[in-house]
Design a protein around this motif. Structure first.
Motif, PDB file in Angstrom:
ATOM      1  N   LEU A   1      16.247  72.509 -37.766  1.00 37.23           N
ATOM      2  CA  LEU A   1      16.543  72.326 -39.183  1.00 37.23           C
ATOM      3  C   LEU A   1      16.825  73.654 -39.874  1.00 37.23           C
ATOM      4  O   LEU A   1      17.759  73.779 -40.667  1.00 37.23           O
ATOM      5  CB  LEU A   1      15.375  71.616 -39.873  1.00 37.23           C
ATOM      6  CG  LEU A   1      15.156  70.152 -39.474  1.00 37.23           C
ATOM      7  CD1 LEU A   1      13.880  69.621 -40.115  1.00 37.23           C
ATOM      8  CD2 LEU A   1      16.338  69.292 -39.863  1.00 37.23           C
ATOM      9  N   ARG A   2      16.036  74.655 -39.535  1.00 33.89           N
ATOM     10  CA  ARG A   2      16.231  75.962 -40.158  1.00 33.89           C
ATOM     11  C   ARG A   2      17.524  76.623 -39.688  1.00 33.89           C
ATOM     12  O   ARG A   2      18.071  77.489 -40.368  1.00 33.89           O
ATOM     13  CB  ARG A   2      15.039  76.862 -39.855  1.00 33.89           C
ATOM     14  CG  ARG A   2      13.754  76.381 -40.489  1.00 33.89           C
ATOM     15  CD  ARG A   2      12.590  77.278 -40.190  1.00 33.89           C
ATOM     16  NE  ARG A   2      12.708  78.566 -40.863  1.00 33.89           N
ATOM     17  CZ  ARG A   2      11.808  79.538 -40.774  1.00 33.89           C
ATOM     18  NH1 ARG A   2      10.729  79.372 -40.019  1.00 33.89           N
ATOM     19  NH2 ARG A   2      11.977  80.669 -41.419  1.00 33.89           N
ATOM     20  N   GLY A   3      18.015  76.185 -38.529  1.00 35.84           N
ATOM     21  CA  GLY A   3      19.257  76.747 -37.996  1.00 35.84           C
ATOM     22  C   GLY A   3      20.510  76.195 -38.634  1.00 35.84           C
ATOM     23  O   GLY A   3      21.613  76.674 -38.365  1.00 35.84           O
ATOM     24  N   ILE A   4      20.374  75.181 -39.473  1.00 36.54           N
ATOM     25  CA  ILE A   4      21.528  74.598 -40.157  1.00 36.54           C
ATOM     26  C   ILE A   4      21.763  75.354 -41.459  1.00 36.54           C
ATOM     27  O   ILE A   4      20.954  75.284 -42.381  1.00 36.54           O
ATOM     28  CB  ILE A   4      21.304  73.102 -40.463  1.00 36.54           C
ATOM     29  CG1 ILE A   4      21.089  72.316 -39.171  1.00 36.54           C
ATOM     30  CG2 ILE A   4      22.503  72.538 -41.233  1.00 36.54           C
ATOM     31  CD1 ILE A   4      20.682  70.863 -39.410  1.00 36.54           C
ATOM     32  N   SER A   5      22.859  76.074 -41.533  1.00 38.35           N
ATOM     33  CA  SER A   5      23.223  76.722 -42.805  1.00 38.35           C
ATOM     34  C   SER A   5      23.985  75.743 -43.676  1.00 38.35           C
ATOM     35  O   SER A   5      23.678  75.566 -44.857  1.00 38.35           O
ATOM     36  CB  SER A   5      24.040  77.983 -42.542  1.00 38.35           C
ATOM     37  OG  SER A   5      25.212  77.683 -41.782  1.00 38.35           O
ATOM     38  N   THR A   6      24.994  75.106 -43.087  1.00 38.04           N
ATOM     39  CA  THR A   6      25.717  74.027 -43.759  1.00 38.04           C
ATOM     40  C   THR A   6      26.011  72.938 -42.739  1.00 38.04           C
ATOM     41  O   THR A   6      26.097  73.197 -41.533  1.00 38.04           O
ATOM     42  CB  THR A   6      27.049  74.501 -44.374  1.00 38.04           C
ATOM     43  OG1 THR A   6      27.908  74.960 -43.319  1.00 38.04           O
ATOM     44  CG2 THR A   6      26.829  75.612 -45.382  1.00 38.04           C
TER      45      THR A   6
ATOM     46  N   GLY B   1      19.431  75.120 -32.716  1.00 41.66           N
ATOM     47  CA  GLY B   1      18.095  74.939 -32.182  1.00 41.66           C
ATOM     48  C   GLY B   1      18.013  74.013 -30.987  1.00 41.66           C
ATOM     49  O   GLY B   1      16.921  73.715 -30.502  1.00 41.66           O
ATOM     50  N   GLY B   2      19.156  73.518 -30.512  1.00 40.50           N
ATOM     51  CA  GLY B   2      19.165  72.635 -29.351  1.00 40.50           C
ATOM     52  C   GLY B   2      18.790  71.199 -29.641  1.00 40.50           C
ATOM     53  O   GLY B   2      18.628  70.393 -28.709  1.00 40.50           O
TER      54      GLY B   2
END
Length: 217
Positions: A46-51, A169-170
């Motif tokens: 979730l934290r790896g999603i910028s947009t 994040g896989g």
């Protein structure tokens, strides 16, 4: 669209924003070792999603579905644009979540922290502190329930991921489920996820039906 259908959709939208689940409905957690690793991976995903943009299908407790496009921009911004014929909009500007009903010229507002979607919009806060893994029947599926047991009125959301090396994040977020105190559920399924797309902040504004001006949404 019939008035009955619109009423059902409005109820489902409200549930998505402010669901609550009774304590008796909590699922048993997964084994501790697996839970810790996969919970960390879910937070990283979730934290790896910028947009992100994705098509979605929202299904209410009666089985009625509506479609649309979801646009996400961290931190805290999200927009659910519904298909033609559904005169409603859900949008967050990073601080507050709004449900805009253009048919009846009403706007409802919630603080993000009071919404189950807060887990999606602020995973560093909600998922790590309030999340736990729940069992799944497939090793490539990860399910995380997020709820504040001390504030059940803030709701619950269960986020479901599929293992996917190409996703941040896989783990690829495939859908989520919200439940109310009567155990009625609303499910939102995602498809055609696109990560890292250009999204302007203006995407998270809306036309306020209560007046002619435009306000942050």
């Amino acid at each position: 669209m019939s008035s009955k259908s619109k009423t059902s959709i409005r109820a489902a939208l409200a549930l998505t924003l402010a669901a609550a689940l009774p304590a008796s409905a909590i699922l048993a957690p997964a084994p501790a070792v697996a839970a810790q690793g996969d919970l960390d991976r879910a937070v990283a995903a979730l934290r790896g999603i910028s947009t992100m943009k994705a098509d979605f299908v929202q299904t209410d407790r009666s089985g009625q579905s509506v479609r649309g496009v979801m646009t996400l921009k961290r931190p805290g911004k999200i927009r659910f644009e519904y298909e033609k014929g559904v005169p409603m909009l859900i949008v967050s500007n990073g601080k507050s979540m709004y449900m805009v009903d253009y048919e009846v010229s009403q706007v409802q507002r919630w603080p993000i922290s009071n919404s189950p979607l807060g887990a999606l919009l602020d995973p560093s806060r909600d998922v790590k502190r309030y999340g736990k893994l729940v069992p799944t029947s497939h090793p490539d599926v990860v399910s995380v329930e997020v709820r504040d047991t001390k504030r059940p009125e803030f709701g619950v959301i269960t986020l479901i991921f599929a293992r996917d090396a190409s996703a941040p994040g896989g783990l690829r977020l495939t859908h989520w489920v919200a439940l109310d105190s009567q155990n009625h559920r609303t499910t939102v399924r995602l498809a055609n996820q696109r990560y890292g797309v250009a999204v302007a902040d203006s995407a998270f504004t809306f036309r306020d039906p209560r007046r002619s001006s435009r306000r942050p949404g």
